[in-house]
Design a protein around this motif. Sequence first.
Motif, PDB file in Angstrom:
ATOM      1  N   GLN A   1      -8.384  19.590 -20.886  1.00 32.98           N
ATOM      2  CA  GLN A   1      -8.284  19.713 -22.262  1.00 32.98           C
ATOM      3  C   GLN A   1      -8.015  18.136 -22.451  1.00 32.98           C
ATOM      4  N   LEU A   2      -7.539  17.513 -21.578  1.00 35.02           N
ATOM      5  CA  LEU A   2      -7.150  16.097 -21.895  1.00 35.02           C
ATOM      6  C   LEU A   2      -8.278  15.234 -22.246  1.00 35.02           C
ATOM      7  N   GLN A   3      -9.244  15.316 -21.263  1.00 34.89           N
ATOM      8  CA  GLN A   3     -10.432  14.632 -21.091  1.00 34.89           C
ATOM      9  C   GLN A   3     -11.272  14.872 -22.456  1.00 34.89           C
ATOM     10  N   TYR A   4     -11.532  16.336 -22.864  1.00 34.30           N
ATOM     11  CA  TYR A   4     -11.888  16.509 -24.165  1.00 34.30           C
ATOM     12  C   TYR A   4     -11.461  15.749 -25.287  1.00 34.30           C
ATOM     13  N   ALA A   5      -9.800  15.765 -25.277  1.00 40.12           N
ATOM     14  CA  ALA A   5      -9.021  15.469 -26.442  1.00 40.12           C
ATOM     15  C   ALA A   5      -9.081  13.997 -26.512  1.00 40.12           C
ATOM     16  N   LEU A   6      -9.150  13.145 -25.405  1.00 38.41           N
ATOM     17  CA  LEU A   6      -8.995  11.701 -25.325  1.00 38.41           C
ATOM     18  C   LEU A   6     -10.467  11.041 -25.341  1.00 38.41           C
ATOM     19  N   GLY A   7     -11.460  11.617 -24.944  1.00 36.86           N
ATOM     20  CA  GLY A   7     -12.683  11.220 -24.855  1.00 36.86           C
ATOM     21  C   GLY A   7     -12.912  10.055 -23.940  1.00 36.86           C
ATOM     22  N   ASN A   8     -13.271   8.840 -24.636  1.00 36.53           N
ATOM     23  CA  ASN A   8     -13.635   7.729 -23.730  1.00 36.53           C
ATOM     24  C   ASN A   8     -12.410   6.476 -24.217  1.00 36.53           C
ATOM     25  N   ARG A   9     -11.450   7.151 -25.075  1.00 37.09           N
ATOM     26  CA  ARG A   9     -10.143   6.205 -25.728  1.00 37.09           C
ATOM     27  C   ARG A   9      -9.501   5.738 -24.787  1.00 37.09           C
TER      28      ARG A   9
ATOM     29  N   GLN B   1      -2.135  13.238 -13.018  1.00 34.10           N
ATOM     30  CA  GLN B   1      -2.999  12.041 -12.403  1.00 34.10           C
ATOM     31  C   GLN B   1      -4.157  11.772 -13.320  1.00 34.10           C
ATOM     32  N   PHE B   2      -4.820  12.287 -13.981  1.00 33.63           N
ATOM     33  CA  PHE B   2      -5.810  11.882 -14.850  1.00 33.63           C
ATOM     34  C   PHE B   2      -5.120  10.647 -15.961  1.00 33.63           C
ATOM     35  N   LEU B   3      -3.958  10.989 -16.390  1.00 24.73           N
ATOM     36  CA  LEU B   3      -3.492  10.033 -17.145  1.00 24.73           C
ATOM     37  C   LEU B   3      -2.982   8.709 -16.488  1.00 24.73           C
ATOM     38  N   ALA B   4      -2.341   8.822 -15.229  1.00 26.58           N
ATOM     39  CA  ALA B   4      -2.044   7.683 -14.627  1.00 26.58           C
ATOM     40  C   ALA B   4      -3.534   7.015 -14.223  1.00 26.58           C
ATOM     41  N   ASP B   5      -4.560   7.713 -13.871  1.00 27.49           N
ATOM     42  CA  ASP B   5      -5.847   6.989 -13.755  1.00 27.49           C
ATOM     43  C   ASP B   5      -6.411   6.155 -14.868  1.00 27.49           C
ATOM     44  N   ARG B   6      -6.081   6.832 -15.873  1.00 29.30           N
ATOM     45  CA  ARG B   6      -6.638   6.292 -17.032  1.00 29.30           C
ATOM     46  C   ARG B   6      -5.719   4.997 -17.698  1.00 29.30           C
TER      47      ARG B   6
ATOM     48  N   ALA C   1       2.924  12.587  -9.995  1.00 25.81           N
ATOM     49  CA  ALA C   1       1.768  12.005  -9.951  1.00 25.81           C
ATOM     50  C   ALA C   1       1.468  10.944 -10.997  1.00 25.81           C
ATOM     51  N   PHE C   2       2.480  11.178 -12.224  1.00 22.56           N
ATOM     52  CA  PHE C   2       2.225  10.044 -13.225  1.00 22.56           C
ATOM     53  C   PHE C   2       2.682   8.706 -12.929  1.00 22.56           C
ATOM     54  N   TRP C   3       3.716   9.016 -12.157  1.00 15.51           N
ATOM     55  CA  TRP C   3       4.598   7.660 -11.723  1.00 15.51           C
ATOM     56  C   TRP C   3       3.886   7.135 -10.115  1.00 15.51           C
ATOM     57  N   ASN C   4       2.860   7.894  -9.739  1.00 15.23           N
ATOM     58  CA  ASN C   4       2.062   7.617  -8.680  1.00 15.23           C
ATOM     59  C   ASN C   4       2.890   7.182  -7.434  1.00 15.23           C
ATOM     60  N   MET C   5       3.965   8.369  -7.161  1.00 18.83           N
ATOM     61  CA  MET C   5       4.846   8.165  -6.118  1.00 18.83           C
ATOM     62  C   MET C   5       4.303   8.000  -4.599  1.00 18.83           C
ATOM     63  N   GLU C   6       3.007   8.418  -4.549  1.00 18.78           N
ATOM     64  CA  GLU C   6       2.423   8.682  -3.129  1.00 18.78           C
ATOM     65  C   GLU C   6       1.901   7.181  -3.020  1.00 18.78           C
ATOM     66  N   GLY C   7       1.782   6.496  -3.770  1.00 22.94           N
ATOM     67  CA  GLY C   7       1.187   5.146  -3.603  1.00 22.94           C
ATOM     68  C   GLY C   7       2.165   3.934  -4.112  1.00 22.94           C
ATOM     69  N   LYS C   8       1.689   2.956  -4.898  1.00 20.29           N
ATOM     70  CA  LYS C   8       2.550   2.132  -5.214  1.00 20.29           C
ATOM     71  C   LYS C   8       3.035   2.531  -6.790  1.00 20.29           C
ATOM     72  N   PRO C   9       4.272   2.649  -6.764  1.00 21.82           N
ATOM     73  CA  PRO C   9       4.772   3.368  -8.096  1.00 21.82           C
ATOM     74  C   PRO C   9       4.644   2.448  -9.336  1.00 21.82           C
ATOM     75  N   ARG C  10       4.462   3.415 -10.196  1.00 26.00           N
ATOM     76  CA  ARG C  10       4.343   2.695 -11.582  1.00 26.00           C
ATOM     77  C   ARG C  10       5.622   2.430 -12.359  1.00 26.00           C
ATOM     78  N   THR C  11       6.115   1.313 -12.027  1.00 27.62           N
ATOM     79  CA  THR C  11       7.549   1.287 -12.666  1.00 27.62           C
ATOM     80  C   THR C  11       7.706   0.904 -14.109  1.00 27.62           C
TER      81      THR C  11
END
Length: 246
Positions: free
Chosen positions: A117-125, A160-165, A191-201
């Motif tokens: 749903q998010l992929q469709y709503a955001l497209g390439n933006r 995770q998709f939002l973090a990757d974007r 997932a959004f804060w990437n707690m299993e990797g480098k946290p997105r502070t």
Amino acid sequence: MIAKLKNHQIDLSKPLDISIPIRGDASNVNAWYIGHPTIRPHTGEGYVGKVSEGGSTNFNTIAFNPHAHGTHTECLGHITKEFHSVNSYLRQFFFLAEVITIAPEKYQDDFVISRKQLQYALGNRKREAVVIRTLPNLRDKLSKQYSHTNPPYLLEQTAQFLADREVKHLLVDLPSIDKEQDKGALLAHRAFWNMEGKPRTEATVTEFVFVPNRVTDGTYFLNLQVAPFENDASPSRPVLYKILEK
């Protein structure tokens, strides 16, 4: 007043406030199994903090929980052992934001916002901030009692998709991006804060917004301000501004 930011112009005289105010009674929006906020005159030693009752000033004491009682913005300190303050991490306040509207879809016994749903709503933006309005979008969101209602939430892969974007600021009109009762897993937050990797502070999550139907989907400038509490979360007032055509 017209402001020009990064080659875009916005009209500062026409703000679109998407916050929910805190009221000191049971009509206030609420979640997480606690009572409503209170706003009461301070009393003591012959003094009452209410002019209509003989006091010299109105002098209220306010008790509330930022996570349960209205629009709030939180940082990764919401789920860490170490203390992290949203007031310290949120240092910029204007962002290019995309407002999208999504009807949560059925998933097992729940309603969720999916990655597709998010992929469709955001497209390439690519945007610094994403504001998610869910359907149905009724004004009862301003006073709804969410405890024990199992509201919609984001799947882990969606966050995770939002973090990757590289979306830094996520705003939703739900009490949480995670399931109400998930035994403390908090998969979307993690997932959004990437707690299993480098946290997105630098990343924040804002919950309990309300986007009126008159605000159309599209790109806006977002002004995201928090009250200066040194806490993992703070009451906030996100305001959108339309981008003017050149």
